[in-house]
Design a protein around this motif. Structure first.
Motif, PDB file in Angstrom:
ATOM      1  N   ALA A 135      -6.045  19.838 -56.432  1.00 32.14           N
ATOM      2  CA  ALA A 135      -5.940  19.356 -55.049  1.00 32.14           C
ATOM      3  C   ALA A 135      -6.921  20.067 -54.123  1.00 32.14           C
ATOM      4  N   GLN A 136      -6.984  21.394 -54.250  1.00 27.00           N
ATOM      5  CA  GLN A 136      -7.867  22.154 -53.357  1.00 27.00           C
ATOM      6  C   GLN A 136      -9.327  21.800 -53.591  1.00 27.00           C
ATOM      7  N   ASP A 137      -9.697  21.580 -54.871  1.00 29.37           N
ATOM      8  CA  ASP A 137     -11.080  21.191 -55.175  1.00 29.37           C
ATOM      9  C   ASP A 137     -11.418  19.834 -54.561  1.00 29.37           C
ATOM     10  N   LEU A 138     -10.451  18.902 -54.637  1.00 29.11           N
ATOM     11  CA  LEU A 138     -10.677  17.586 -54.040  1.00 29.11           C
ATOM     12  C   LEU A 138     -10.865  17.696 -52.528  1.00 29.11           C
ATOM     13  N   ILE A 139     -10.041  18.521 -51.904  1.00 25.33           N
ATOM     14  CA  ILE A 139     -10.133  18.702 -50.450  1.00 25.33           C
ATOM     15  C   ILE A 139     -11.459  19.371 -50.080  1.00 25.33           C
ATOM     16  N   ASP A 140     -11.840  20.395 -50.855  1.00 27.69           N
ATOM     17  CA  ASP A 140     -13.105  21.094 -50.587  1.00 27.69           C
ATOM     18  C   ASP A 140     -14.296  20.149 -50.739  1.00 27.69           C
ATOM     19  N   ASP A 141     -14.238  19.280 -51.766  1.00 24.42           N
ATOM     20  CA  ASP A 141     -15.322  18.314 -51.963  1.00 24.42           C
ATOM     21  C   ASP A 141     -15.437  17.364 -50.769  1.00 24.42           C
ATOM     22  N   CYS A 142     -14.290  16.908 -50.290  1.00 22.65           N
ATOM     23  CA  CYS A 142     -14.288  16.013 -49.125  1.00 22.65           C
ATOM     24  C   CYS A 142     -14.861  16.723 -47.897  1.00 22.65           C
ATOM     25  N   ARG A 143     -14.466  17.969 -47.703  1.00 26.71           N
ATOM     26  CA  ARG A 143     -14.965  18.735 -46.557  1.00 26.71           C
ATOM     27  C   ARG A 143     -16.476  18.940 -46.660  1.00 26.71           C
ATOM     28  N   ASP A 144     -16.942  19.284 -47.861  1.00 25.96           N
ATOM     29  CA  ASP A 144     -18.389  19.485 -48.050  1.00 25.96           C
ATOM     30  C   ASP A 144     -19.166  18.187 -47.821  1.00 25.96           C
ATOM     31  N   GLY A 145     -18.604  17.066 -48.305  1.00 26.28           N
ATOM     32  CA  GLY A 145     -19.256  15.773 -48.107  1.00 26.28           C
ATOM     33  C   GLY A 145     -19.346  15.403 -46.643  1.00 26.28           C
ATOM     34  N   CYS A 146     -18.265  15.638 -45.901  1.00 25.62           N
ATOM     35  CA  CYS A 146     -18.260  15.341 -44.462  1.00 25.62           C
ATOM     36  C   CYS A 146     -19.276  16.215 -43.732  1.00 25.62           C
ATOM     37  N   GLN A 147     -19.351  17.489 -44.134  1.00 26.71           N
ATOM     38  CA  GLN A 147     -20.306  18.391 -43.505  1.00 26.71           C
ATOM     39  C   GLN A 147     -21.735  17.965 -43.801  1.00 26.71           C
ATOM     40  N   ARG A 148     -21.952  17.499 -45.016  1.00 30.13           N
ATOM     41  CA  ARG A 148     -23.290  17.040 -45.403  1.00 30.13           C
ATOM     42  C   ARG A 148     -23.690  15.829 -44.581  1.00 30.13           C
ATOM     43  N   ILE A 149     -22.777  14.884 -44.434  1.00 30.25           N
ATOM     44  CA  ILE A 149     -23.062  13.695 -43.629  1.00 30.25           C
ATOM     45  C   ILE A 149     -23.301  14.077 -42.180  1.00 30.25           C
ATOM     46  N   ALA A 150     -22.469  14.984 -41.650  1.00 28.35           N
ATOM     47  CA  ALA A 150     -22.620  15.421 -40.261  1.00 28.35           C
ATOM     48  C   ALA A 150     -23.983  16.068 -40.040  1.00 28.35           C
ATOM     49  N   THR A 151     -24.430  16.854 -41.011  1.00 30.62           N
ATOM     50  CA  THR A 151     -25.738  17.512 -40.899  1.00 30.62           C
ATOM     51  C   THR A 151     -26.868  16.489 -40.890  1.00 30.62           C
ATOM     52  N   ILE A 152     -26.766  15.481 -41.783  1.00 31.80           N
ATOM     53  CA  ILE A 152     -27.796  14.447 -41.854  1.00 31.80           C
ATOM     54  C   ILE A 152     -27.854  13.659 -40.549  1.00 31.80           C
ATOM     55  N   VAL A 153     -26.684  13.254 -40.059  1.00 33.40           N
ATOM     56  CA  VAL A 153     -26.630  12.473 -38.819  1.00 33.40           C
ATOM     57  C   VAL A 153     -27.159  13.289 -37.644  1.00 33.40           C
ATOM     58  N   ALA A 154     -26.767  14.569 -37.582  1.00 30.54           N
ATOM     59  CA  ALA A 154     -27.243  15.431 -36.496  1.00 30.54           C
ATOM     60  C   ALA A 154     -28.761  15.578 -36.549  1.00 30.54           C
ATOM     61  N   SER A 155     -29.310  15.718 -37.748  1.00 30.98           N
ATOM     62  CA  SER A 155     -30.762  15.838 -37.904  1.00 30.98           C
ATOM     63  C   SER A 155     -31.468  14.557 -37.461  1.00 30.98           C
ATOM     64  N   LEU A 156     -30.890  13.408 -37.827  1.00 31.75           N
ATOM     65  CA  LEU A 156     -31.481  12.129 -37.430  1.00 31.75           C
ATOM     66  C   LEU A 156     -31.447  11.959 -35.920  1.00 31.75           C
ATOM     67  N   LEU A 157     -30.301  12.275 -35.317  1.00 33.83           N
ATOM     68  CA  LEU A 157     -30.181  12.145 -33.869  1.00 33.83           C
ATOM     69  C   LEU A 157     -31.142  13.083 -33.156  1.00 33.83           C
ATOM     70  N   ASP A 158     -31.272  14.299 -33.683  1.00 33.74           N
ATOM     71  CA  ASP A 158     -32.179  15.269 -33.076  1.00 33.74           C
ATOM     72  C   ASP A 158     -33.627  14.795 -33.182  1.00 33.74           C
ATOM     73  N   PHE A 159     -33.966  14.197 -34.331  1.00 32.75           N
ATOM     74  CA  PHE A 159     -35.335  13.703 -34.518  1.00 32.75           C
ATOM     75  C   PHE A 159     -35.613  12.496 -33.628  1.00 32.75           C
ATOM     76  N   ALA A 160     -34.620  11.587 -33.541  1.00 32.22           N
ATOM     77  CA  ALA A 160     -34.836  10.334 -32.806  1.00 32.22           C
ATOM     78  C   ALA A 160     -34.758  10.510 -31.298  1.00 32.22           C
ATOM     79  N   ARG A 161     -34.013  11.535 -30.845  1.00 37.37           N
ATOM     80  CA  ARG A 161     -33.794  11.703 -29.412  1.00 37.37           C
ATOM     81  C   ARG A 161     -35.096  12.056 -28.700  1.00 37.37           C
ATOM     82  N   PRO A 162     -35.399  11.392 -27.563  1.00 30.68           N
ATOM     83  CA  PRO A 162     -36.603  11.760 -26.805  1.00 30.68           C
ATOM     84  C   PRO A 162     -36.516  13.219 -26.357  1.00 30.68           C
ATOM     85  N   LYS A 163     -37.609  13.944 -26.532  1.00 29.06           N
ATOM     86  CA  LYS A 163     -37.634  15.356 -26.160  1.00 29.06           C
ATOM     87  C   LYS A 163     -38.416  15.554 -24.861  1.00 29.06           C
TER      88      LYS A 163
END
Length: 322
Positions: A135-163
């Motif tokens: 159970a803990q491994d499944l939860i940790d995997d889900c947390r890591d996956g969400c963090q990975r997606i959040a990092t990718i989205v944040a990077s995309l938004l940072d790149f796309a946002r006018p500076k």
């Protein structure tokens, strides 16, 4: 009045007239210079707005080219998050039934044999012991996956946002790390060798330099893929270096792709010039890179031979103040 006094008076009038004319001329020239300066400032402001618009348009075009790879990069963690959530959802009912059976047994509403029978049935149906271990491994995997997606989205938004194109004291290595993070999936089929040396902080625009690195890596990737498709090379490779040399930050991007012919090499920094098919390039990547490097008082040089690859060298002077 004597003739002598009259002559002095006439001379005074001539001098006063000449002085008045000079003052009028000076005032007119000052007004003209002020108006010309105002016009120049307005034109400069318009050029800056147009430059920012071109940079943003190139960002969006680059983002469009990267979109397929980014979508795949997000789909990978989403796949195992969905799988893990499905497993957790299936077992949740069994855990809830087991809790009810435990409550019933603790309140003497059922005997030990009945509880054992219920537990055996739930264990067989839901594999509760297996779930308890994983159970803990499944939860940790889900947390890591969400963090990975959040990092990718944040990077995309940072790149796309006018500076605001702000220059700050920063480590230019951060621009390379950000670019590599965004292009991780794009470059996974290419042998990538990154060599980073410790470099001093310098007054620079990290967001703009990030765009330069992305443009160069995307060009190198395209050349490598073309070389492999044409049978020129079997192992596409890109090397990215950053180091300090002679009070300069040196950034090198080398590939073993198709290379560039001499006739084409003469035009690579021209706006809208491209050798890529429609939809795979705007012809603004290197032109934008040249402009950004120039804003940093740096130089960008391209050396290439057809069938042997390309080396792009960026040299930016280290600045400690504006």
């Amino acid at each position: 009045m004597s003739n002598e006094s009259n002559e002095y008076y006439k001379a005074y009038l001539r001098e006063k007239q000449a002085r008045d004319e000079l003052e009028t001329l000076l005032e007119d020239k000052t007004r003209s210079l002020y108006l010309a300066n105002q016009e120049l400032e307005a034109n400069l402001a318009q050029l800056k707005r147009q430059h920012a618009a071109i940079l943003q348009s190139e960002k969006m075009a680059t983002l469009g080219v990267m979109s397929a790879g980014v979508a795949h990069e997000i789909n990978n963690p989403l796949a195992y998050i969905n799988g893990n959530i499905g497993t957790l959802g299936q077992v949740a009912k069994g855990v809830a039934d087991l809790i009810k059976a435990s409550e019933s047994f603790s309140m003497n509403a059922s005997d030990q044999d009945e509880f054992k029978e219920t537990f055996t049935r739930l264990e067989s149906q839901y594999q509760l012991c297996f779930f308890a271990e994983d159970a803990q491994d499944l939860i940790d995997d889900c947390r890591d996956g969400c963090q990975r997606i959040a990092t990718i989205v944040a990077s995309l938004l940072d790149f796309a946002r006018p500076k605001n194109n702000e220059f700050v004291m920063a480590d230019m290595t951060e621009a390379i790390d950000s670019a590599l993070g965004l292009l991780a999936n794009q470059l996974k089929h290419i042998e990538l060798n990154v060599k980073k040396s410790d470099i001093p902080m310098s007054y620079c625009n990290l967001a703009a330099l990030n765009q330069v690195i992305i443009n160069l890596l995307m060009n190198a990737k395209y050349a490598c893929e073309q070389a492999k498709s044409d049978g020129v090379c079997s192992a596409p490779a890109i090397e990215l270096q950053i180091k300090e040399a002679n009070e300069q930050i040196m950034i090198n991007v080398m590939d073993n792709g198709t290379g560039i012919g001499q006739d084409t090499l003469e035009h690579i920094f021209e706006p809208f010039f491209t050798t890529k098919p429609v939809g795979q390039g705007t012809g603004m990547g290197l032109a934008v890179a040249y402009g950004i490097v120039s804003e940093h008082s740096g130089t960008i040089n391209v050396e290439s031979k057809e069938g042997e690859g390309t080396t792009v060298t960026i040299s930016i002077p280290i600045k400690h103040t504006t």
